[in-house]
Design an enzyme around this catalytic site. Structure first.
Site, mmCIF file in Angstrom:
data_model
loop_
_atom_site.group_PDB
_atom_site.id
_atom_site.type_symbol
_atom_site.label_atom_id
_atom_site.label_comp_id
_atom_site.label_asym_id
_atom_site.label_seq_id
_atom_site.Cartn_x
_atom_site.Cartn_y
_atom_site.Cartn_z
ATOM 1 N N GLY A 63 0.835 -1.194 0.000
ATOM 2 C CA GLY A 63 0.000 0.000 0.000
ATOM 3 C C GLY A 63 0.868 1.240 0.000
ATOM 4 O O GLY A 63 2.040 1.181 0.353
ATOM 5 N N LYS A 114 -9.733 -13.218 -15.864
ATOM 6 C CA LYS A 114 -9.856 -13.434 -17.304
ATOM 7 C C LYS A 114 -9.241 -14.768 -17.763
ATOM 8 O O LYS A 114 -9.837 -15.489 -18.555
ATOM 9 C CB LYS A 114 -9.146 -12.281 -18.028
ATOM 10 N N CYS A 168 5.103 -6.217 1.922
ATOM 11 C CA CYS A 168 5.484 -4.804 1.866
ATOM 12 C C CYS A 168 4.735 -3.979 2.911
ATOM 13 O O CYS A 168 4.977 -4.145 4.095
ATOM 14 C CB CYS A 168 5.317 -4.269 0.456
ATOM 15 N N TYR A 169 3.784 -3.131 2.514
ATOM 16 C CA TYR A 169 3.030 -2.391 3.530
ATOM 17 C C TYR A 169 2.444 -3.363 4.550
ATOM 18 O O TYR A 169 2.483 -3.105 5.760
ATOM 19 C CB TYR A 169 1.902 -1.579 2.885
ATOM 20 N N SER A 173 -22.446 -10.801 -26.819
ATOM 21 C CA SER A 173 -21.723 -9.880 -27.696
ATOM 22 C C SER A 173 -20.754 -10.616 -28.604
ATOM 23 O O SER A 173 -20.229 -10.045 -29.553
ATOM 24 C CB SER A 173 -20.947 -8.872 -26.848
ATOM 25 N N GLY A 174 -20.498 -11.885 -28.269
ATOM 26 C CA GLY A 174 -19.482 -12.603 -29.026
ATOM 27 C C GLY A 174 -18.115 -12.475 -28.383
ATOM 28 O O GLY A 174 -17.178 -13.167 -28.746
ATOM 29 N N GLY A 175 -17.988 -11.588 -27.399
ATOM 30 C CA GLY A 175 -16.749 -11.468 -26.630
ATOM 31 C C GLY A 175 -16.579 -12.690 -25.726
ATOM 32 O O GLY A 175 -17.516 -13.468 -25.552
ATOM 33 N N VAL A 176 -15.385 -12.821 -25.171
ATOM 34 C CA VAL A 176 -15.087 -14.016 -24.384
ATOM 35 C C VAL A 176 -16.045 -14.181 -23.195
ATOM 36 O O VAL A 176 -16.628 -15.241 -22.995
ATOM 37 C CB VAL A 176 -13.635 -13.963 -23.834
ATOM 38 N N ASP A 177 -16.213 -13.107 -22.433
ATOM 39 C CA ASP A 177 -16.982 -13.246 -21.196
ATOM 40 C C ASP A 177 -18.439 -13.621 -21.456
ATOM 41 O O ASP A 177 -18.964 -14.562 -20.853
ATOM 42 C CB ASP A 177 -16.924 -11.950 -20.378
ATOM 43 N N SER A 178 -19.075 -12.878 -22.354
ATOM 44 C CA SER A 178 -20.495 -13.180 -22.550
ATOM 45 C C SER A 178 -20.670 -14.539 -23.232
ATOM 46 O O SER A 178 -21.644 -15.250 -22.973
ATOM 47 C CB SER A 178 -21.214 -12.061 -23.308
ATOM 48 N N SER A 179 -19.711 -14.931 -24.072
ATOM 49 C CA SER A 179 -19.825 -16.243 -24.720
ATOM 50 C C SER A 179 -19.725 -17.372 -23.699
ATOM 51 O O SER A 179 -20.512 -18.316 -23.727
ATOM 52 C CB SER A 179 -18.723 -16.436 -25.758
ATOM 53 N N GLU A 231 4.513 -11.455 -5.577
ATOM 54 C CA GLU A 231 3.463 -11.631 -6.590
ATOM 55 C C GLU A 231 3.861 -11.143 -7.978
ATOM 56 O O GLU A 231 3.247 -11.515 -8.963
ATOM 57 C CB GLU A 231 2.168 -10.939 -6.132
ATOM 58 N N HIS A 262 7.968 -7.966 -3.052
ATOM 59 C CA HIS A 262 6.689 -8.394 -3.632
ATOM 60 C C HIS A 262 6.817 -9.754 -4.336
ATOM 61 O O HIS A 262 7.279 -9.809 -5.472
ATOM 62 C CB HIS A 262 6.213 -7.352 -4.661
HETATM 63 N N1 GLN Z 1 4.379 2.741 1.540
HETATM 64 C C1 GLN Z 1 5.266 1.754 2.065
HETATM 65 C C2 GLN Z 1 6.720 2.074 1.769
HETATM 66 O O1 GLN Z 1 6.997 3.013 1.064
HETATM 67 C C3 GLN Z 1 4.901 0.409 1.464
HETATM 68 C C4 GLN Z 1 5.152 0.354 -0.012
HETATM 69 C C5 GLN Z 1 4.520 -0.852 -0.666
HETATM 70 O O2 GLN Z 1 3.673 -1.542 -0.102
HETATM 71 N N2 GLN Z 1 4.897 -1.094 -1.915
HETATM 72 O O3 GLN Z 1 7.612 1.420 2.259
#
Ligand code: GLN
Length: 514
Positions: free
Chosen positions: A55, A370, A82-83, A223-229, A171, A169
């Site tokens: 955050g 998705k 992180c945060y 619509s023919g798009g992925v989600d609605s199909s 992720e 991070h």
């Molecule tokens: N704001 C916090 C920092 O600057 C956390 C940052 C983050 O979660 N990417 O360290």
């Protein structure tokens, strides 16, 4: 059914959806909730694990997002990122302050591979850092299990309580072994078994839809798009003949698209969708005549779409359920689940509920990302080329024709776009770029063809790479392909005498032109 769930508590980080996706990639179901969510609600979900996101705030300031300490006492493992890591330390008696050296980017982190979070991770591993604050002292009861030169507490754990915190991070893909770490968390630490699989989702949804719908009548805007199909086919597998699908051809589709959609979903196709195609091209062109302003065009197309759909729905008579192809990112983005404030108005869903008389909305894909929708589509036997379709905006070519829209311009952009798509696919670049199309600029310029002066339109070619469509880079398509496409377009498409390639990223441009 009680599916294993990991809860992500959202503190406003940029990568929160990625966290949930990575966890699901481990075959563990995961949902995102705001940090404002009451702890009783979290408890009631009986999560196998909880993840605090990153955050933008500093957790030691007065109005920074926080959570009740009780969350650490539930006996449910918690991973702070992180945060989230900083907040966990802050709440449990550690110290977080402005870092003497902020870290941003790929950093080599030393990790203690004896930690259950780092099983099978290399002792020195590249991780993605993005922080101004740091944990200068871990909370009592915690031991350090990861560090860098500038960040003495890059990872900490309290094994007994099942609490883990990472300054980096895991992720994002820049963290080389991040997936491994998240998988370690959900399997080694939370003890998940991995019961989230798309085939069981499909099976379960069909069963749930059947129960819910009973003998009711169901209406779907296809619509023919992925989600609605995918939504439509799922419904048809569940309730068969009780479903009616309405496909509005607004005359702003890609070349031959209406017929292609009809071929798959219409009466000749493999599905039983009670497919109704409404050819409303003229109505849309009439309404759009002379309108140049992009937002106004979008609005007209959206409203007219609803009107056409409404008229069709009236013919069918009372319906009990309306199907919408809403997917999880839409739910999170519109603020229902998360902290992010972006709100998109989705053309295929926006406004429909008001115009049709129905009892309830069915959103069978509401909890899917998705890529999961695509997997479900394949599982349902929808052809590859439909499942891997590139995104196409609701207002269609209406926003790829700059300025006013005429049937002639629609034809020009359809033809140019078809050539561009064909050449990209022939060269094998369709797998390398995420979205590519042609747009008709509102610019005319002088050219010469067959010794004669021309004063014709310029077509812009666009191709971008992106992972999430929030940001994008222009694709470096080889000149050879651009050159060939250009000569085909000026030769084959009447009233076009110039072709331009768009080298702008998003930001500062957008992917679409209007
Ligand atoms: N704001 C916090 C920092 O600057 C956390 C940052 C983050 O979660 N990417 O360290």
């Amino acid at each position: 059914m009680n599916r294993e769930t990991v809860v992500v508590l959202d503190f406003g980080g940029q990568y929160n959806q990625l966290i949930a996706r990575r966890v699901r990639e481990c075959n563990v179901y995961c949902e995102i909730y705001s940090y404002k969510t009451d702890i009783e609600k979290i408890k009631a979900m009986q999560p196998k694990g909880i993840i605090f996101t990153g955050g933008p705030n500093s957790c030691y300031t007065a109005d920074a997002p926080t959570y009740t300490k009780e969350i650490f006492e539930l006996g449910v493992p918690v991973l702070g990122i992180c945060y989230g890591a900083q907040l966990m330390m802050h709440l449990l008696g550690g110290k977080v302050e402005k870092a003497p050296v902020r870290e941003y980017g790929k950093i080599e982190v030393n990790v203690d591979t004896a930690s259950r979070l780092f099983t099978d991770v290399s002792p020195k591993t590249i991780c993605w850092m993005s922080h101004n604050d740091y944990i200068s002292k871990q909370a009592p009861g915690f031991e350090i299990c990861g560090w860098t030169n500038d960040c003495p507490v890059a990872a900490v754990q309290n094994v007994e309580k099942g609490l883990y915190a990472l300054q980096f991070h895991p992720e994002v893909l820049h963290t080389k072994e991040g997936r491994k770490m998240l998988s370690n968390f959900v399997y080694n630490i939370c003890g998940c078994s991995g019961d989230w699989k798309i085939d069981s989702f499909v099976e379960e949804s069909i069963k749930n839809i059947r129960e819910k719908v009973g003998n009711g009548k169901v209406l779907c805007a296809l619509s023919g798009g992925v989600d609605s199909s995918v939504a439509a086919v799922l419904l048809s597998k569940a309730v068969g003949n009780q479903l009616t699908c309405v496909f509005v051809d607004h005359g702003l589709l890609r070349k031959n698209e209406g017929d292609e959609v009809e071929a798959v979903f219409g009466p000749e196709g493999p599905y039983n969708l009670n497919f109704i195609r409404v050819n409303a091209q003229e109505r849309f062109y009439e309404k759009l005549k002379g309108v140049e302003e992009p937002e106004r065009k979008r609005k007209i197309i959206g409203e007219e779409f609803i009107r056409v759909f409404e008229e069709e729905a009236k013919k069918i008579g009372a319906v009990d359920f309306l199907v919408q192809g809403t997917i999880y990112p839409d739910v999170v983005e519109s603020g229902v689940g998360g902290e992010s404030t972006v709100i998109k108005s989705h053309h295929n869903v926006g406004g429909l509920p008001d115009c049709v008389d129905f009892k309830e909305i069915i959103e069978p894909l509401r909890n899917l990302f998705k890529d999961e929708v695509r997997k479900a589509g394949l599982e349902l036997g929808i052809p590859d080329y439909l499942v891997y379709r590139q995104p196409f905006p609701g207002p269609g070519l209406g926003i790829r024709i700059i300025g006013d829209i005429t049937p002639e311009k629609v034809k020009m952009v359809q033809d140019a776009d078809a050539i561009w798509r064909e050449e990209i696919a022939n060269a094998g670049w369709d797998k390398k770029v995420n979205q590519y199309f042609a747009a008709l600029t509102n610019m005319r310029s002088v050219g010469v063809m067959g010794d004669e002066r021309t004063y014709d339109y310029a077509v812009a070619l666009r191709a971008v790479t992106t992972t999430d469509f929030m940001t994008a880079e222009f694709a470096e398509i080889p000149w050879e392909i651009i050159g060939k496409t250009t000569s085909r377009i000026v030769n084959e498409v009447k009233n076009v005498n110039r072709v331009l390639y768009d080298c702008t990223g998003k930001p500062p441009a957008t992917i679409e032109f209007e």
